[in-house]
Design an enzyme around this catalytic site. Structure first.
Site, PDB file in Angstrom:
ATOM      1  CG  ASP A 192      -6.067  -3.271  -5.410  1.00 48.31           C
ATOM      2  OD1 ASP A 192      -7.374  -3.098  -4.189  1.00 48.31           O
ATOM      3  OD2 ASP A 192      -5.720  -2.123  -6.244  1.00 48.31           O
ATOM      4  CG  HIS A 265      -7.959  -0.790  -2.553  1.00 51.73           C
ATOM      5  ND1 HIS A 265      -9.064  -1.317  -3.220  1.00 51.73           N
ATOM      6  CD2 HIS A 265      -8.560   0.213  -2.272  1.00 51.73           C
ATOM      7  CE1 HIS A 265      -9.927  -1.038  -3.558  1.00 51.73           C
ATOM      8  NE2 HIS A 265      -9.218   0.954  -3.220  1.00 51.73           N
ATOM      9  CD  GLU A 328     -12.085   3.701  -4.216  1.00 53.66           C
ATOM     10  OE1 GLU A 328     -12.426   3.739  -4.939  1.00 53.66           O
ATOM     11  OE2 GLU A 328     -11.029   2.452  -4.948  1.00 53.66           O
TER      12      GLU A 328
HETATM   13  C1  ACM Z   1      -8.333   4.640  -7.237  1.00 53.68           C
HETATM   14  O1  ACM Z   1      -8.409   5.022  -8.354  1.00 53.68           O
HETATM   15  N1  ACM Z   1      -9.357   3.989  -6.533  1.00 53.68           N
HETATM   16  C2  ACM Z   1      -7.131   5.538  -6.654  1.00 53.68           C
END
Ligand code: ACM
Ligand code: ZN
Length: 747
Positions: A192, A265, A328
């Protein structure tokens, strides 16, 4: 696995067969206790007959037994003539897949099974049936018959090791606990923004640089001003350690599904190899949570870099599914990147959503050629999803429903029921969490198959999973606190079987499972509100009363306070009355002690306590916690937990307070929530109208605003005006902001 589970309390139980409820969780499909006349299984030693037991389970069985505090199991050998009743195994053919049965009698125990996994599950159930009778020095199990099989094939728990790192031993303990509740998928979130945690031999900087950050934000990331912990923080798993964990999981019939996040991420990876971003700019590994604009570029070299990484990932993880994230992903950089724009033009793509779809599609094809399937968060549906890719639905169930209707396999993991980084109680003593409110009851009520799906579409739902994002979970103790017992409730939702009413589930949990977990020194969540009475507020003349909802008549709490309530013993008949003060208001600090635990509450006794509230503007249904909330002496919990507040989805709100009689007031203190990331803003002003029928307007500029207002009045009419629209540059810009209120203190 260390000594975590040694020293488990083995509770003395003498069986009264007639009263037996099934102690196994998740509750099996069928549990039939034998009649009163049948004595239980009793044996000083647990002697297993190896014949027909799958070899793998023979190795792991002593380890499983230890999870239940049984430190020694014995194997019957062919020359053994000891009189102990034995535990024997029998493979079944033609039975329901993954099914097992256990038959317990005083003469022995027989386990029948269809597969290695089902035999493993049978052993977990068997150990949950077993108790140790200390005076008799024998193991006992009630005579009964159990028949069981799972409803869903994906029963997952996730763990984010990027935001906070967990050691190999801790991951193994996590797997042990999962195995006790028949979870079979460990979704390992390995990369991440804040850390890259998997050794990739071809790209050593991913771990030498990407696994470390120089600072970590303290408190909630939305709390300003921010402060930082400047400790050098990080860690990663070598490939040998990963192989060790994958093998450890496999022994426990758990598949490890790795997640390598892309294209978003990605800040940790890009700190190591900035050439694979759009700008090429060198940036450090961030210690702030959130979503970052810098993501992997869609140029060929970035895709090849990631595919090289996947090559190594595939050698470590035999799972059918490889999770590539996909959630995201801001398109900010792609929109101004010459490489991304050229790619978009050449491929004839309409927009950046299609560019993301192309990106995921490339990975999908790459994995498919190597015999694997891609899985991603529900954002991968945007711009089109390639056939064969599976979706993990987290932003509610809508993505999962759409995917199943298109014929994609789906794992349901909606934030509403499956995000265990949310708060689990309303207590103000809960440790800091990201937000939200997902109590045990809610998890228990989870149904992976939404009613929108037809009988033909429903089979595309593989199952469900809870996610443990660890921004606010820095230690293993806190991880288990957030996970247990919620994971046990989830295990029931995923195993299916015959779900008992919640109260019955909670009783079994309380009687058999919580003591075992706590006895094993596991930091599970056991609070007053869960184990023992929950506090109920009621309106009384000139005040409020606190009552306790007890689960059985023997329970009670002792209340102590800073101002005179010391040592009050409350049972189900008594309430604690808090009256409006005549002059100055003083906070009552109340602490409750019950046999299991303690909890505390601050009550602000003010002149409006228990006043009649009329919502002339109705609150939004989801955030209407009742007409006592604003005057119950408790300030709305902060950080916001999705409850204890009254929420309005409009920018003009009128509320009437009726004090019951003409009252001399000195002013008001009005409480509001400011949480721009959730579109919640302060109102800008309030107009106050009292019995005198003269309206005055005041500005509101803080979460708690004190207003001097000397009057003698019975009624106070408050009209709040908020922003018309959320300003540009803020989350939800252009939409109507929400107004959240709690505690209107009347001084
Ligand atoms: C997530 O909670 N961004 C998958
Ligand atoms: Zn680019």
């Amino acid at each position: 696995m260390g000594n975590l589970f040694f020293g488990v309390l083995m509770f003395l139980t003498t069986y009264s067969i007639a009263q037996i409820t099934c102690p196994i969780l998740p509750k099996p499909v069928t549990f039939v206790p034998a009649s009163d006349q049948n004595p239980p299984f009793r044996s000083e030693k647990l002697v297993f007959n190896r014949l027909s037991l799958p070899a793998k389970l023979g190795h792991v069985m002593p380890e499983i037994a230890k999870l239940y505090g049984i430190n020694e199991v014995f194997w019957k050998d062919s020359t053994d003539n000891r009189p102990s009743p034995e535990i024997a195994f029998q493979p079944l053919t033609g039975a329901y897949p993954e099914s097992y049965a256990i038959s317990v009698s005083s003469t022995g125990i027989r386990i029948s099974f269809t597969s290695e996994a089902s035999c493993f599950h049978a052993l977990q159930s068997l150990f949950q049936l077993m108790t140790f009778n200390k005076p008799a020095n024998s193991y006992e199990a009630p005579s009964c018959f159990v028949k069981d099989f799972p409803t869903f094939s994906w029963r997952g728990l996730h763990l984010d090791v990027a935001r906070h790192f967990f050691t190999v031993e801790e991951v193994k303990k996590y797997l042990d606990l999962m195995s006790m509740y028949k979870f079979n998928v460990f979704h390992w979130h390995l990369t991440d923004d804040q850390g890259w945690r998997i050794e990739i031999k071809q790209y050593p900087k991913l771990t030498s640089i990407g696994a470390w950050r120089d600072s970590t934000v303290e408190n909630h990331y939305a709390t300003f001003p921010r402060t930082w912990n400047t400790q050098h923080y990080g860690g990663y798993y070598t490939q040998d350690q990963i192989k060790e964990i994958v093998a450890y999981a496999a022994q426990r019939c758990i598949t490890v599904v790795p997640e390598i996040e892309m294209p978003g991420h990605a800040r940790a990876a890009l700190a190591a190899y900035p050439q694979y971003s759009c700008t090429g700019k060198q940036q450090s590994v961030p210690g702030l949570w959130g979503v970052f604009d810098d993501v992997f570029c869609t140029k060929d070299s970035s895709l090849i870099f990631l595919q090289h990484i996947l090559d190594e990932v595939l050698t470590l993880f035999p799972s059918t599914y490889i999770h590539v994230g996909g959630d995201e992903v801001p398109k900010t950089r792609w929109k101004t990147c010459p490489n991304c724009q050229t790619k978009k033009r050449i491929l004839g793509l309409k927009d950046e959503a299609e560019l993301q779809s192309y990106f995921i599609g490339q990975m999908d094809q790459y994995l498919k050629k190597r015999g694997r399937n891609l899985m991603g968060w529900d954002e991968i549906l945007e711009g089109g999803l390639s056939p064969g890719a599976a979706v993990m639905s987290w932003r509610g169930t809508e993505g999962g429903i759409a995917a199943a209707k298109e014929g994609h396999f789906v794992v349901m993991s909606p934030g509403s029921h499956c995000y265990f980084d949310h708060y689990q109680s309303k207590s103000t003593s809960e440790p800091l969490a990201i937000g939200g409110y997902t109590p045990l009851e809610k998890v228990y009520d989870f149904h992976p198959i939404p009613k929108e799906l037809s009988a033909q579409e429903a089979p595309f739902i593989l199952g469900g999973q809870a996610n443990l994002w660890t921004e606010y979970i820095p230690t293993f103790d806190q991880l288990t606190y957030m996970t247990y017992p919620r994971a046990i409730a989830l295990s029931q939702a995923l195993w299916g079987g015959s779900k008992a009413p919640y109260e019955a589930f909670e009783e079994v949990l309380k009687m058999h499972h919580i003591p075992r977990l706590i006895g094993a020194d596991l930091n599970a969540y056991v609070s007053l509100s869960f184990m023992k009475p929950s506090i109920k507020f009621n309106r009384i003349p000139n005040g409020i009363s606190l009552g306790f909802e007890f689960k059985d008549s023997s329970e009670s709490v002792v209340v102590s306070s800073n101002d005179g309530y010391n040592g009050i013993w409350l049972d189900r008949r008594k309430t604690l009355d808090v009256r409006r003060p005549s002059k100055t208001s003083q906070d009552h600090q109340l602490t409750f002690f019950s046999p299991c635990c303690a909890d505390s509450l601050t009550l602000n006794a003010h002149q409006g306590l228990g006043a009649m509230i009329t919502y002339i503007t109705p609150p939004n249904e989801r955030y209407n916690s009742g007409d006592l909330t604003l005057v119950d002496g408790q300030f709305g919990a902060r950080p916001w937990r999705g409850n204890q507040w009254v929420g309005f989805d409009t920018n003009s709100v009128t509320i009437r307070i009726d004090l019951g009689k003409k009252t001399k007031i000195r002013g008001l203190e009005l409480g509001f929530l400011q949480e721009p990331s959730s579109w919640i803003h302060l109102p800008e002003e309030v107009a106050i109208l009292t019995d005198r029928n003269q309206q005055n307007t005041f500005k509101i500029s803080a979460e708690r605003t004190s207003i001097k207002y000397r009057q003698k009045t019975q009624y106070i009419l408050l009209t709040f005006k908020g922003l018309e629209a959320i300003p540009a540059g803020m989350p939800g810009e252009g939409n109507t902001p929400w107004i959240f209120a709690d505690e209107f203190v009347v001084k």
